[in-house]
Design a protein around this motif. Structure first.
Motif, PDB file in Angstrom:
ATOM      1  N   CYS A 220       1.082  -1.048  -0.372  1.00 21.66           N
ATOM      2  CA  CYS A 220       0.055  -0.071   0.237  1.00 21.66           C
ATOM      3  C   CYS A 220       0.639   1.248  -0.632  1.00 21.66           C
ATOM      4  CB  CYS A 220      -1.097  -0.328   1.314  1.00 21.66           C
ATOM      5  SG  CYS A 220      -1.616  -1.765   1.200  1.00 21.66           S
ATOM      6  N   SER A 221       1.557   0.842  -0.644  1.00 24.77           N
ATOM      7  CA  SER A 221       2.670   2.574  -0.781  1.00 24.77           C
ATOM      8  C   SER A 221       4.378   2.460  -1.961  1.00 24.77           C
ATOM      9  CB  SER A 221       3.974   2.784   0.692  1.00 24.77           C
ATOM     10  OG  SER A 221       4.499   1.666   1.086  1.00 24.77           O
TER      11      SER A 221
ATOM     12  N   LEU B 112       1.525   0.044  -4.541  1.00 19.87           N
ATOM     13  CA  LEU B 112       0.320   0.741  -4.405  1.00 19.87           C
ATOM     14  C   LEU B 112      -0.436   0.958  -6.141  1.00 19.87           C
ATOM     15  CD1 LEU B 112      -2.242   1.613  -2.715  1.00 19.87           C
ATOM     16  CD2 LEU B 112      -0.764   3.943  -2.582  1.00 19.87           C
ATOM     17  N   LYS B 113       0.723   1.681  -6.462  1.00 24.09           N
ATOM     18  CA  LYS B 113       0.853   1.366  -7.950  1.00 24.09           C
ATOM     19  C   LYS B 113       0.368   0.258  -9.028  1.00 24.09           C
ATOM     20  CE  LYS B 113       3.587   5.800  -8.509  1.00 24.09           C
ATOM     21  NZ  LYS B 113       4.734   6.415  -9.079  1.00 24.09           N
ATOM     22  N   HIS B 114       1.173  -0.748  -8.579  1.00 21.62           N
ATOM     23  CA  HIS B 114       0.340  -2.237  -8.971  1.00 21.62           C
ATOM     24  C   HIS B 114      -0.864  -2.369  -8.291  1.00 21.62           C
ATOM     25  CE1 HIS B 114       1.679  -5.635 -11.180  1.00 21.62           C
ATOM     26  NE2 HIS B 114       1.696  -6.499  -9.833  1.00 21.62           N
TER      27      HIS B 114
ATOM     28  N   LEU C 214      -4.295  -3.176 -11.013  1.00 24.73           N
ATOM     29  CA  LEU C 214      -4.725  -4.497 -11.684  1.00 24.73           C
ATOM     30  C   LEU C 214      -6.034  -4.363 -10.810  1.00 24.73           C
ATOM     31  CD1 LEU C 214      -1.994  -7.209 -10.332  1.00 24.73           C
ATOM     32  CD2 LEU C 214      -2.571  -6.126 -12.051  1.00 24.73           C
ATOM     33  N   GLN C 215      -6.798  -3.150 -10.022  1.00 25.46           N
ATOM     34  CA  GLN C 215      -8.179  -2.985  -9.238  1.00 25.46           C
ATOM     35  C   GLN C 215      -8.623  -2.950 -10.219  1.00 25.46           C
ATOM     36  OE1 GLN C 215      -8.772   0.498  -6.579  1.00 25.46           O
ATOM     37  NE2 GLN C 215      -9.902  -1.647  -5.077  1.00 25.46           N
ATOM     38  N   PRO C 216     -10.030  -4.170 -10.386  1.00 28.46           N
ATOM     39  CA  PRO C 216     -11.090  -3.829 -11.091  1.00 28.46           C
ATOM     40  C   PRO C 216     -11.985  -2.217 -10.640  1.00 28.46           C
ATOM     41  CG  PRO C 216     -11.241  -6.291 -10.372  1.00 28.46           C
ATOM     42  CD  PRO C 216     -10.381  -5.580  -9.528  1.00 28.46           C
ATOM     43  N   ILE C 217     -11.926  -1.660 -12.513  1.00 28.27           N
ATOM     44  CA  ILE C 217     -12.821  -0.705 -11.347  1.00 28.27           C
ATOM     45  C   ILE C 217     -13.596  -0.301 -11.012  1.00 28.27           C
ATOM     46  CG2 ILE C 217     -14.323  -0.725 -13.681  1.00 28.27           C
ATOM     47  CD1 ILE C 217     -12.924   2.067 -14.793  1.00 28.27           C
ATOM     48  N   TYR C 218     -14.551  -1.139 -10.887  1.00 23.75           N
ATOM     49  CA  TYR C 218     -15.539  -1.342 -10.479  1.00 23.75           C
ATOM     50  C   TYR C 218     -15.301  -0.891  -8.743  1.00 23.75           C
ATOM     51  CZ  TYR C 218     -15.173  -6.137  -9.878  1.00 23.75           C
ATOM     52  OH  TYR C 218     -14.455  -7.740 -10.249  1.00 23.75           O
TER      53      TYR C 218
END
Length: 320
Positions: free
Chosen positions: A41-42, A46-48, A52-56
């Protein structure tokens, strides 16, 4: 009506534990969350994560820290089950298997269905009851207040945040207070409109003071529970007393009595608190599902009562 009272009581009890449930007090859980945040988370990690996080998930406000807490919750649950211990709660809640971005899928869907049942009955009421009925506008307003409460209940079970929690609590309180006002108008206000208006202003003042205290001073779960117990008992006692007193003259009041009694009986489901079946279906969700048909029954009562009042007012007009 009464379903909001019971829901508030159980939510209050659950969230009251949020400051220290067994699961989130576990050192293994806390250490897992801390290491996950440091790792993911830093900086570039964090950018990675965000790439990868789904937009929803991002649109619903799920953060890297939230994901760490979710993953570590299941890690801790696995250890508990491996050691033969009972499933613990985390931050006042049972562990639920997230579906897409929905935190408590069964309760969220059940809240949505309660809202849809209210919407269907609102449309039926508007189509079958003329606006000239003495209770028309009061009943329509009650329907919209209920819809608003179920909307925020759906949002809260979808994504539990400080804002959605408060909106769920406050809107549920508004439904109970408006139900008392609805009962006041039906039992007193038709003969004495000024009394109903003054009482409505008092209830609005009480709701404003209640929200202001919890929002600006301190969100006191104990006080919130006691306040809603008090207004819930007034609501139930008033409706039940009026219905029983008029049951022979107004046969349609039986529907209201059935709703009141069934809601109290169904609220006992919450006493059967247990870890969610398949990590989705808990007692709270089952209770929400069981209240869906009661909306239909209560609005049928309001519809029949409004049509009765319309006929009564037309008969008096002809006599005059």
């Amino acid at each position: 009506m009464a379903e909001q009272t019971a829901r508030l009581l159980l939510l209050t009890a659950a969230v009251g534990l949020a400051w220290g449930s067994q699961g989130d007090r576990e050192p293994v859980y806390r250490d897992c969350v801390l290491r996950c945040e440091e790792r993911n988370c830093s900086g570039d990690a964090l950018k990675h994560f965000r790439s990868l996080q789904p937009i929803y998930m991002s649109l619903a406000g799920w953060t890297c820290r939230d994901d760490c807490k979710y993953e570590c919750m299941w890690f801790t649950v696995g250890l508990y089950l491996q050691e033969g211990h009972r499933v613990p709660q985390f931050h006042g809640k049972w562990p639920f298997s997230r579906f897409l971005f929905i935190q408590e899928p069964a309760s969220a869907v059940a809240s949505l269905l309660n809202g849809l049942a209210s919407l269907v009955m609102l449309c039926r009421y508007r189509a079958s009851v003329p606006a000239s009925s003495p209770m028309y506008h009061t009943c329509m307003a009650f329907a919209w207040v209920s819809l608003n409460a179920w909307f925020w209940s759906t949002v809260f079970h979808t994504r539990d945040t400080d804002l959605t929690e408060k909106m769920d609590y406050f809107c549920a309180s508004a439904v109970i207070l408006y139900s008392i006002y609805l009962c006041c108008v039906r039992t007193v206000g038709l003969q004495h409109p000024s009394v109903a208006s003054a009482f409505g202003a008092l209830l609005l003042l009480l709701l404003s003071a209640h929200i202001s205290y919890l929002s600006l001073i301190r969100f006191d779960y104990g006080y919130n529970m006691m306040a809603n117990v008090a207004i819930g008992l007034v609501n139930l006692a008033w409706w039940l007393a009026w219905c029983l007193r008029n049951r022979r003259r107004l046969p349609h009041t039986r529907r209201c009595v059935v709703v009141v009694l069934l809601l109290q009986a169904l609220s006992l489901l919450e006493l059967l608190d247990f870890p969610p079946l398949f990590w989705v279906l808990d007692a709270h969700a089952i209770w929400h599902i069981s209240t869906i048909p009661l909306h239909i029954l209560f609005f049928r009562f309001l519809e029949d009562d409004s049509l009765y009042l319309l006929k009564e007012s037309e008969a008096k007009f002809k006599l005059d």
